[in-house]
Design an enzyme around this catalytic site. Structure first.
Site, PDB file in Angstrom:
ATOM      1  N   ILE A 104    -119.474  15.909 -69.318  1.00 14.73           N
ATOM      2  CA  ILE A 104    -119.278  17.563 -69.573  1.00 14.73           C
ATOM      3  C   ILE A 104    -119.397  18.113 -68.000  1.00 14.73           C
ATOM      4  O   ILE A 104    -120.574  17.792 -67.305  1.00 14.73           O
ATOM      5  CB  ILE A 104    -120.310  17.902 -70.414  1.00 14.73           C
ATOM      6  CG1 ILE A 104    -120.491  17.059 -71.537  1.00 14.73           C
ATOM      7  CG2 ILE A 104    -120.324  19.295 -70.749  1.00 14.73           C
ATOM      8  CD1 ILE A 104    -119.106  17.108 -72.556  1.00 14.73           C
ATOM      9  N   TYR A 116    -131.453   5.309 -69.036  1.00 13.00           N
ATOM     10  CA  TYR A 116    -130.999   6.226 -69.897  1.00 13.00           C
ATOM     11  C   TYR A 116    -130.200   5.717 -71.062  1.00 13.00           C
ATOM     12  O   TYR A 116    -130.291   5.996 -72.135  1.00 13.00           O
ATOM     13  CB  TYR A 116    -130.173   6.825 -68.720  1.00 13.00           C
ATOM     14  CG  TYR A 116    -129.449   8.212 -69.204  1.00 13.00           C
ATOM     15  CD1 TYR A 116    -130.254   9.374 -69.455  1.00 13.00           C
ATOM     16  CD2 TYR A 116    -128.010   8.238 -69.856  1.00 13.00           C
ATOM     17  CE1 TYR A 116    -129.603  10.550 -69.744  1.00 13.00           C
ATOM     18  CE2 TYR A 116    -127.528   9.478 -70.098  1.00 13.00           C
ATOM     19  CZ  TYR A 116    -128.235  10.489 -70.122  1.00 13.00           C
ATOM     20  OH  TYR A 116    -127.833  11.633 -70.859  1.00 13.00           O
ATOM     21  N   ALA A 117    -129.462   4.588 -70.773  1.00 12.23           N
ATOM     22  CA  ALA A 117    -128.558   4.044 -72.049  1.00 12.23           C
ATOM     23  C   ALA A 117    -129.446   3.528 -73.033  1.00 12.23           C
ATOM     24  O   ALA A 117    -129.272   3.876 -74.285  1.00 12.23           O
ATOM     25  CB  ALA A 117    -127.623   2.806 -71.318  1.00 12.23           C
ATOM     26  N   ALA A 118    -130.533   3.072 -72.604  1.00  8.50           N
ATOM     27  CA  ALA A 118    -131.404   2.479 -73.791  1.00  8.50           C
ATOM     28  C   ALA A 118    -131.973   3.565 -74.321  1.00  8.50           C
ATOM     29  O   ALA A 118    -132.276   3.553 -75.567  1.00  8.50           O
ATOM     30  CB  ALA A 118    -132.645   1.831 -73.050  1.00  8.50           C
ATOM     31  N   THR A 142    -138.435  23.173 -69.133  1.00  3.97           N
ATOM     32  CA  THR A 142    -139.448  23.234 -68.022  1.00  3.97           C
ATOM     33  C   THR A 142    -139.400  24.363 -67.212  1.00  3.97           C
ATOM     34  O   THR A 142    -140.398  24.846 -66.826  1.00  3.97           O
ATOM     35  CB  THR A 142    -139.237  21.909 -67.148  1.00  3.97           C
ATOM     36  OG1 THR A 142    -138.002  21.662 -67.008  1.00  3.97           O
ATOM     37  CG2 THR A 142    -140.000  20.905 -67.878  1.00  3.97           C
TER      38      THR A 142
END
Lengths: 77, 245
Positions: free
Chosen positions: B185, B152-154, B38
């Site tokens: 990370i 986010y996990a989904a 972006t």
């Protein structure tokens, strides 16, 4: 046989590796010519390029046989 | 090993820490890279650093039309897309009870729906070429879950299921589809954590430290390489042993 039919047949023969005389009007890509579902997607892609047309997904689903393909492309181009 | 000379690679989220490292690794192996993201400025800076064989392709993945255009723009700029790395992702963390429909939708749109659309957009070229590599960046959270990250996990679990399904469909055409699931990370995002927060995180990681972006890039490079032709539908976990799956 029309020019469209000849060109369609050439694509089918090349892509599916079948004998030309097997590609008859009523030959089904999947049932008679050994195509899998992904082959039919690729055939439609090849038709689009050869004839410079767009074949929408819902129309592509109706193209089951060699005759269907020739009819659709003749009308579309 | 892992020679990508003559290959073209589109990398989303290339303005971020992990995406930038992936772009550098693929470029270093000889690939021409399309850098998408972006923010144009960091993309331009990365392209300048890489020199030749680097194209800047800005795209906002929450804009459906821009997503549809990106594969075409990449193919025009590079002559095709042999390798697609769906790395871009966003978070909108909130407790499940408080999560708005909008927070849910934004994350699903960018992390899962845009990934689906980009995969679809590059498949035609890959099918014709009878060669292709798709690497989708998932997350350890997609497998383990994480409080505050239901959306986010989904999305990241969705990426794994989607990758496997696509891998089935296109394996016979020389196209592989895999996922890389990073753990913690070290990036600009984790720099903001306090030392105390960091040591808490590190205590949960058998390796005792956070991973480096290069360590994710190396996994992507492998999966993108000709040598990984027989690996498809896999999820490569790169997490220092944090979750052994």
């Amino acid at each position: 046989m029309s020019d469209v039919a000849d060109r369609v047949k050439k694509i089918v023969v090349e892509h599916l590796g079948v004998e030309e005389d097997k590609v008859t009007e009523s030959a089904s890509f999947i049932d008679d010519l050994g195509a899998d579902s992904l082959d039919t997607v690729e055939l439609v892609m090849a038709f689009e390029e050869e004839f410079g047309i767009e074949i929408p997904d819902d129309a592509a689903e109706t193209i089951q046989t060699f005759g269907d393909a020739v009819k659709f492309i003749t009308e579309a181009s | 090993m892992f020679d990508l000379t003559g290959k073209t690679a589109l990398i989303t989220g290339a303005s971020g820490g992990i995406g930038g490292a992936i772009a550098k690794a693929l470029h270093g192996a000889g690939a021409t890279v399309g850098l998408s993201g972006t923010r144009t400025e960091p993309l331009e800076a990365l392209a300048a650093e890489l020199g030749e064989r680097a194209h800047v392709l800005p795209c906002n993945l929450s804009d459906a039309e821009a997503v549809a255009e990106l594969p075409k723009q990449a193919a025009e700029a590079m002559g095709g897309v042999d390798i697609l790395v769906n790395n871009a992702g966003i978070t909108r963390d909130n407790l499940f009870m408080r999560m708005s429909d909008e927070e849910w939708q934004q994350v699903l749109d960018v992390n899962l729906t845009a990934t689906f659309k980009l995969c679809k957009g590059v498949l035609r070229g890959m099918m014709k070429a009878r060669w292709g590599r798709i690497v989708n960046i998932s997350s350890v959270v997609g497998a383990t879950g994480n409080p505050g990250q239901g959306n986010y996990a989904a999305s990241k679990a969705g990426v794994i299921g989607m990758s496997k399904s696509l891998a089935y469909e296109v394996a016979s055409r020389g196209i592989t589809v895999n996922a890389v699931a990073p753990g913690f990370i070290a990036t600009a995002m984790t720099d903001k954590l306090t030392d105390e927060q960091k040591s808490k995180i590190n205590a949960q990681i058998p390796a005792g430290r956070m991973g480096q972006p290069d360590e994710i890039a190396a996994a992507v490079l492998y999966l993108a390489s000709p040598e990984a032709a027989y690996v498809t539908g896999a999820t490569l976990h790169v997490n220092g042993g944090m979750a052994m799956l």
